[in-house]
Write a protein that holds these residues in place. Structure first.
Motif, PDB file in Angstrom:
ATOM      1  N   UNK A 100      29.657  90.277  91.637  1.00 10.06           N
ATOM      2  CA  UNK A 100      28.597  90.295  93.108  1.00 10.06           C
ATOM      3  C   UNK A 100      26.677  90.321  92.336  1.00 10.06           C
ATOM      4  N   UNK A 130      23.266  89.836  94.098  1.00 11.81           N
ATOM      5  CA  UNK A 130      22.659  89.935  94.534  1.00 11.81           C
ATOM      6  C   UNK A 130      21.503  88.432  95.153  1.00 11.81           C
ATOM      7  N   UNK A 160      25.356  86.789  97.980  1.00 16.83           N
ATOM      8  CA  UNK A 160      25.679  88.063  97.142  1.00 16.83           C
ATOM      9  C   UNK A 160      27.313  87.755  96.588  1.00 16.83           C
ATOM     10  N   UNK A 161      27.835  86.977  97.414  1.00 19.73           N
ATOM     11  CA  UNK A 161      29.419  87.237  96.469  1.00 19.73           C
ATOM     12  C   UNK A 161      29.422  86.100  95.592  1.00 19.73           C
TER      13      UNK A 161
END
Lengths: 278, 278
Positions: free
Chosen positions: B219, B221, B226-227
């Motif tokens: 993860x 940000x 975000x992934x």
């Protein structure tokens, strides 16, 4: 002309989405509500300027707040969803054949009405005969019950405005009383990147009340930082002791028996955050 | 007056960050480069309008592209980093006591120079005597080597501009030749939410060349959705067969022996994406 919806997720960072149209903007008795159609994420429900759910990525949040607890309890029959007026959590709970009754306790009738009208893919479960929708304060509803629920799902907004009390120790004690002797609950508990203090405080509170306390994570693109936490408090069953081989096959896009335990394996900075509560 | 840096991560969604100051904006021989100081994430390196790294969240990417492969190889001595001119991946690789030599192969000298000047927390490893910085095309560098490296880390930008060739099957074949007989490599492979086709194509290509192919997630940000995904190709060692008990303790904020295997447990939609490559 391009219109973009920009949300400040913290005072210093935001998400911006190209819009197709704005379907609803209204002030309800409790909050500002908007439904915006966006190119990337489809329709999104916005409360007090914060994205609550979008048609394209809602599956992550709704599956993960629901299936971890409902597959941790061996036979969940009676479920209460606090908040969650869009209906996504109810829809997921109804996928469990053991579930006989789901109470959806939403303080703001307008959230349910707008979701039914504009977000049918998400709200579809609300018209199921097993679902009873109550327009009531969740704190009050929980306080009125004792030994009543197998699972409580706290599907709240951010801890501002009407949802503040849903992050308090008193509320978790009240949930403890409202649960049956082997009941458990889950609350959405914000981002480990942006809300470390909140997570620490909630985790510490729940740990003082419930014998089993666990935090797990999921990736939600439209939520601040993209990484989201859920905290589970349980009187008896431990999600880490579930036999994944015995988990029923249900239709999901994010949850699977394979990730049921791995989502509790936390990046070091998150684990350290919780260890400071020990 | 507030200045915000807004990046379109796809044509339809973006991230926006409140800035303190803009330290560098220049056109190098290869790309547009900026270093912007932001309130939320500290200083960030931006190439061709895409955030590459920020002081506050760089630990996730750099730890995860490095420690998964370096703790999968039982004794990595010689490492090549392709791209990664900010130096963060080198810094992490040098935390492994077995590592004797790290080649940093960056096509754009200005990335290294600006990172050394403005991002010292990230670039610090570049001045280590075990690190050799080469300003060269990574494809050319890999093609010039045979049976040379224990681990190759492809720390590239998005597959546009100079990095396009770093996502091709020819390049992965070339890496296979450049690796020792028990070598392995990892490449950053974008977001499963936004780049499903790219991930499928890269995974299928690597699987045709390497006996062990695995995808894992982290993860981040400031990266789109975000992934983020990383794809590993290995001639012999499987990250899922590592004995976590034997993993050395090193200073990290995201990686830990506890998550070494769990990051390979994929949400159903990601797993389905890969199964379509079988």
């Amino acid at each position: 002309m391009e219109l973009w919806y920009t949300e400040k997720q913290t005072p210093n960072v935001g998400i911006t989405c190209k819009t197709i149209s704005t379907l609803v903007v209204e002030k309800t008795n409790y909050q500002e509500l908007a439904i915006i159609d966006t190119v990337q994420y489809g329709r999104m429900l916005v409360l007090n300027g914060m994205v609550q759910t979008t048609v394209k990525d809602e599956f992550v949040y709704h599956e993960m707040i629901t299936h971890i607890p409902l597959f941790t309890h061996p036979n969940p029959k009676t479920v209460a969803v606090i908040g969650g007026g869009d209906g996504g959590t109810v829809r997921e709970a109804l996928k469990h054949p053991s579930v006989e009754k789901v109470y959806l306790v939403e303080i703001d009738e307008r959230v349910v009405e707008n979701s039914k009208r504009y977000l049918p893919e998400i709200s579809c479960g609300l018209s199921d005969p097993r679902c009873e929708v109550l327009f009531q304060d969740g704190i009050e509803f929980i306080a009125q019950h004792e030994n009543s629920f197998d699972v409580v799902l706290v599907d709240s907004t951010e801890p501002i405005g009407p949802a503040t009390g849903l992050f308090s120790k008193d509320f978790y004690s009240s949930i403890y009383r409202a649960l049956k002797e082997d009941g458990l609950f889950v609350a959405q508990t914000e981002s480990p990147f942006f809300n470390a203090e909140l997570i620490r405080s909630v985790y510490a509170s729940i740990k003082q009340i419930f014998p089993v306390t666990r935090l797990y994570l999921a990736s939600i693109p439209t939520y601040p930082s993209g990484l989201w936490s859920f905290t589970l408090g349980s009187k008896r069953y431990d999600p880490l002791e579930v036999d994944e081989e015995k988990i029923l096959e249900i239709d999901t896009k994010y949850y699977s028996p394979e990730i049921h335990k791995s989502v509790f394996k936390l990046p070091r900075f998150v684990k350290n955050l919780l260890e400071s509560c020990e």
